[in-house]
Write a protein that holds these residues in place. Structure first.
Motif, mmCIF file in Angstrom:
data_model
loop_
_atom_site.group_PDB
_atom_site.id
_atom_site.type_symbol
_atom_site.label_atom_id
_atom_site.label_comp_id
_atom_site.label_asym_id
_atom_site.label_seq_id
_atom_site.Cartn_x
_atom_site.Cartn_y
_atom_site.Cartn_z
ATOM 1 N N PRO A 68 0.837 -1.210 0.000
ATOM 2 C CA PRO A 68 0.000 0.000 0.000
ATOM 3 C C PRO A 68 0.865 1.250 0.000
ATOM 4 O O PRO A 68 1.873 1.327 0.707
ATOM 5 N N ASN A 69 0.473 2.221 -0.796
ATOM 6 C CA ASN A 69 1.232 3.472 -0.850
ATOM 7 C C ASN A 69 0.337 4.695 -0.831
ATOM 8 O O ASN A 69 0.794 5.813 -1.019
ATOM 9 N N GLY A 70 -0.942 4.475 -0.611
ATOM 10 C CA GLY A 70 -1.855 5.605 -0.490
ATOM 11 C C GLY A 70 -2.166 5.848 0.970
ATOM 12 O O GLY A 70 -1.279 6.133 1.778
ATOM 13 N N ASP A 71 -3.444 5.740 1.313
ATOM 14 C CA ASP A 71 -3.851 5.851 2.714
ATOM 15 C C ASP A 71 -3.467 4.553 3.418
ATOM 16 O O ASP A 71 -3.871 3.460 2.998
ATOM 17 N N ILE A 72 -2.680 4.641 4.497
ATOM 18 C CA ILE A 72 -2.135 3.460 5.165
ATOM 19 C C ILE A 72 -2.481 3.500 6.649
ATOM 20 O O ILE A 72 -2.466 4.552 7.281
ATOM 21 N N ALA A 73 -2.779 2.322 7.194
ATOM 22 C CA ALA A 73 -2.971 2.167 8.638
ATOM 23 C C ALA A 73 -2.345 0.841 9.054
ATOM 24 O O ALA A 73 -2.185 -0.068 8.232
ATOM 25 N N TYR A 74 -1.995 0.740 10.317
ATOM 26 C CA TYR A 74 -1.442 -0.517 10.814
ATOM 27 C C TYR A 74 -2.005 -0.797 12.200
ATOM 28 O O TYR A 74 -2.478 0.101 12.904
ATOM 29 N N ALA A 75 -1.950 -2.063 12.595
ATOM 30 C CA ALA A 75 -2.364 -2.466 13.939
ATOM 31 C C ALA A 75 -1.536 -3.671 14.354
ATOM 32 O O ALA A 75 -1.170 -4.508 13.519
ATOM 33 N N THR A 76 -1.242 -3.760 15.637
ATOM 34 C CA THR A 76 -0.421 -4.844 16.177
ATOM 35 C C THR A 76 -1.150 -5.506 17.328
ATOM 36 O O THR A 76 -1.729 -4.832 18.180
ATOM 37 N N LEU A 77 -1.093 -6.841 17.349
ATOM 38 C CA LEU A 77 -1.799 -7.609 18.367
ATOM 39 C C LEU A 77 -0.915 -8.771 18.817
ATOM 40 O O LEU A 77 -0.367 -9.494 17.982
ATOM 41 N N PRO A 78 -0.722 -8.969 20.130
ATOM 42 C CA PRO A 78 0.048 -10.140 20.580
ATOM 43 C C PRO A 78 -0.699 -11.427 20.261
ATOM 44 O O PRO A 78 -1.932 -11.465 20.283
ATOM 45 N N LEU A 79 0.049 -12.480 19.965
ATOM 46 C CA LEU A 79 -0.579 -13.758 19.664
ATOM 47 C C LEU A 79 -1.178 -14.356 20.931
ATOM 48 O O LEU A 79 -0.611 -14.242 22.018
ATOM 49 N N ALA A 80 -2.312 -15.012 20.778
ATOM 50 C CA ALA A 80 -2.965 -15.640 21.927
ATOM 51 C C ALA A 80 -2.126 -16.779 22.486
ATOM 52 O O ALA A 80 -2.191 -17.086 23.680
ATOM 53 N N THR A 81 -1.311 -17.393 21.637
ATOM 54 C CA THR A 81 -0.503 -18.537 22.059
ATOM 55 C C THR A 81 0.878 -18.148 22.559
ATOM 56 O O THR A 81 1.582 -18.975 23.133
ATOM 57 N N ASN A 82 1.280 -16.891 22.325
ATOM 58 C CA ASN A 82 2.610 -16.451 22.735
ATOM 59 C C ASN A 82 2.599 -14.939 22.915
ATOM 60 O O ASN A 82 2.634 -14.194 21.934
ATOM 61 N N PRO A 83 2.547 -14.454 24.156
ATOM 62 C CA PRO A 83 2.469 -13.004 24.375
ATOM 63 C C PRO A 83 3.721 -12.253 23.956
ATOM 64 O O PRO A 83 3.707 -11.022 23.886
ATOM 65 N N ASN A 84 4.814 -12.978 23.665
ATOM 66 C CA ASN A 84 6.052 -12.338 23.219
ATOM 67 C C ASN A 84 6.173 -12.303 21.701
ATOM 68 O O ASN A 84 7.196 -11.871 21.170
ATOM 69 N N PHE A 119 4.129 -11.078 18.037
ATOM 70 C CA PHE A 119 3.150 -10.066 17.648
ATOM 71 C C PHE A 119 2.795 -10.197 16.173
ATOM 72 O O PHE A 119 3.665 -10.391 15.327
ATOM 73 N N ARG A 120 1.490 -10.090 15.910
ATOM 74 C CA ARG A 120 1.003 -10.040 14.538
ATOM 75 C C ARG A 120 0.746 -8.577 14.180
ATOM 76 O O ARG A 120 -0.012 -7.883 14.868
ATOM 77 N N THR A 121 1.381 -8.121 13.124
ATOM 78 C CA THR A 121 1.192 -6.748 12.658
ATOM 79 C C THR A 121 0.549 -6.783 11.283
ATOM 80 O O THR A 121 1.003 -7.506 10.392
ATOM 81 N N LEU A 122 -0.511 -6.017 11.121
ATOM 82 C CA LEU A 122 -1.181 -5.894 9.827
ATOM 83 C C LEU A 122 -0.902 -4.518 9.247
ATOM 84 O O LEU A 122 -0.993 -3.504 9.955
ATOM 85 N N LEU A 123 -0.558 -4.499 7.978
ATOM 86 C CA LEU A 123 -0.386 -3.261 7.223
ATOM 87 C C LEU A 123 -1.516 -3.198 6.207
ATOM 88 O O LEU A 123 -1.661 -4.094 5.365
ATOM 89 N N ILE A 124 -2.325 -2.167 6.306
ATOM 90 C CA ILE A 124 -3.554 -2.067 5.516
ATOM 91 C C ILE A 124 -3.556 -0.741 4.777
ATOM 92 O O ILE A 124 -3.263 0.310 5.359
ATOM 93 N N GLY A 125 -3.871 -0.779 3.509
ATOM 94 C CA GLY A 125 -3.931 0.474 2.766
ATOM 95 C C GLY A 125 -4.317 0.259 1.322
ATOM 96 O O GLY A 125 -4.534 -0.869 0.862
#
Length: 471
Positions: free
Chosen positions: A310-326, A328-334
């Motif tokens: 994505p190179n236009g409007d971009i957002a991201y979010a990060t969430l720890p995995l339920a099976t491993n708090p150390n 992290f799943r990061t999504l890049l959306i745009g």
């Protein structure tokens, strides 16, 4: 023959001795003075249920619900019995069935709510526990009695209802053309919000501690931030990072900034972050990553063509995995303006914080005609981690009421959120933004007016009582 005679004689002697003992101690019993409640539970109760018909009309009905799964704690030291996890909203505490056990089956009696009279605890008749009740248990000897206070807690608000509160309108800014908001936790444990607002010429940094109104920060650099800098920011380890004209800077309070790199590092736009890494684009659109809070950068691996990033409007979010708090799943959306698609470009990445863990590439979530629940293109998008899911806020073209989409499978499929909807009266005709703090409050800000709302799903604000202890 002699051996058999001796054995029979021994058996007869033992039998006569037993009979003699029984005759001697007949009726001589000793009853224990021990008294304690060993178990208590609510087995069932009446519950009022509110439902909405297909035509939008509200209706109410009453049903009987099983509640044995709700554990009750018996504090033997304080003689208090209570349920840490309150019974569901709508349960009628005046009409509940209970079950209780005691040491050696001692008698259980319940004190009246209006007098000192006592009655045996019934497990078949509905009882009133709308207020704390006194439960007494008598020992088998009748010489000892122990009194307990029983508290049956019932939720006073529905678990999955989302409530918004509008904060007083700030005077710090209005008519922003672009806004992005972020939240950090301070060293003292309080929340601090940042707002990057662009008027089309420069970007201004605003901050707010707790529930306070926005105020302009006073950065310790003597130049204005570029108009597009608001789009080049992310939070890592409770620190806000921005890239302004190729220079990466960091702050925890909006006033004191530390320069991490110079423009020679080649960073053009910060796009995402998690507690392990920062991510950015360089001037050629190549994705970069930094393991040392933006001081050094290297090319990040991706599993598809960079033209799909994505190179236009971009957002991201990060969430720890339920099976491993150390981890992290990061999504890049745009959006990818060059692509002819009705859905956002979504990329996913898992970063692990353990030693010797493999650095996986960013994965492109391919557009698939079989996936009927892709994230549709929206305007003014924000992405947050909320209630264990990834949530995206945005609006359709020429529609001024934002929508909320959530994904429970890491960004593959998306559904309109059934709990969170835009605040009543929150209509937008320009930029707006959303962020989430550590207290599970979702904040939305209207860039045109400065209008700020705060909301939370009720159950995410409930205090969790500790009732299990380990050495």
């Amino acid at each position: 023959m002699k051996s058999k005679t001796i054995n029979i004689a021994v058996l007869l002697a033992a039998l006569f001795s037993l009979v003699s003992c029984l005759d001697t101690n007949d009726g001589d019993y000793v009853y224990t003075d021990d008294s304690a409640v060993t178990a208590f539970s609510v087995t069932s109760a009446k519950k009022t249920v509110h439902v909405k018909a297909s035509n939008g009309a509200d209706s109410v009905y009453t049903t009987s619900v099983k509640l044995s799964a709700y554990k009750f704690v018996i504090d033997q030291q304080r003689c208090v019995i209570y349920n840490p996890d309150s019974l569901p909203y709508g349960v009628d505490p005046t009409k509940i069935l209970v079950s209780a056990n005691s040491v050696n089956s001692g008698s259980l009696v319940l004190k009246s709510m209006t007098s000192d009279s006592l009655s045996y605890l019934s497990t078949t008749d509905s009882l009133d526990f709308s207020k704390p009740r006194e439960l007494q248990v008598y020992s088998l000897s009748g010489a000892a009695v122990r009194k307990y206070e029983v508290r049956v807690n019932v939720h006073q608000e529905p678990a999955d209802k989302f409530n918004w509160t509008k904060l007083p309108n700030p005077t710090a800014f209005t008519s922003a053309r672009g806004v992005k908001s972020f939240v950090v936790t301070t060293a003292s444990g309080t929340t601090r919000r940042f707002l990057l607002a662009s008027d089309g010429t420069t970007t201004t940094v605003y901050r707010a501690d707790g529930d306070n109104a926005w105020t302009a920060a006073t950065p310790n650099f003597n130049h204005p931030l570029a108009a597009e800098t608001y789009r080049s920011a992310a939070v890592k380890h409770d620190t806000l990072f921005v890239c302004d004209n190729g220079v990466v800077m960091a702050t925890t309070d909006g006033n004191t900034w530390t320069q991490q790199t110079t423009a020679e590092a080649g960073v053009a736009r910060i796009i995402a972050a998690n507690p392990i890494r920062l991510y950015a684009y360089n001037n050629e659109g190549v994705m970069l990553s930094s393991d040392d809070s933006g001081k050094t950068w290297k090319t990040a691996s991706i599993d598809e063509s960079a033209s799909l990033l994505p190179n236009g409007d971009i957002a991201y979010a990060t969430l720890p995995l339920a099976t491993n708090p150390n981890a992290f799943r990061t999504l890049l959306i745009g959006s990818v303006p060059e692509a002819s698609t009705t859905a956002f470009s979504v990329w996913g990445k898992i970063d692990e914080g353990t030693a010797y863990s493999e650095n996986q590439p960013w994965m492109f979530y391919d557009h698939n005609s079989l996936n009927r629940h892709e994230l549709p293109l929206l305007q003014n998008i924000s992405a947050v981690a909320y209630d264990g899911k990834i949530m995206v806020m945005g609006n359709d073209e020429r529609v001024f009421l934002p929508k909320f989409y959530t994904s429970c499978d890491g960004g593959i499929t998306w559904q309109t959120d059934s709990v969170v909807t835009a605040p009543t009266g929150f209509f937008v005709s320009g930029a707006y933004t959303a962020c989430v703090d550590s207290n599970n409050f979702l904040w939305v800000v209207n860039g045109n007016t400065g209008e700020t709302w705060r909301g939370r799903t009720n159950r995410l604000g409930w205090k969790k009582e500790q009732y299990e202890y380990y050495e």
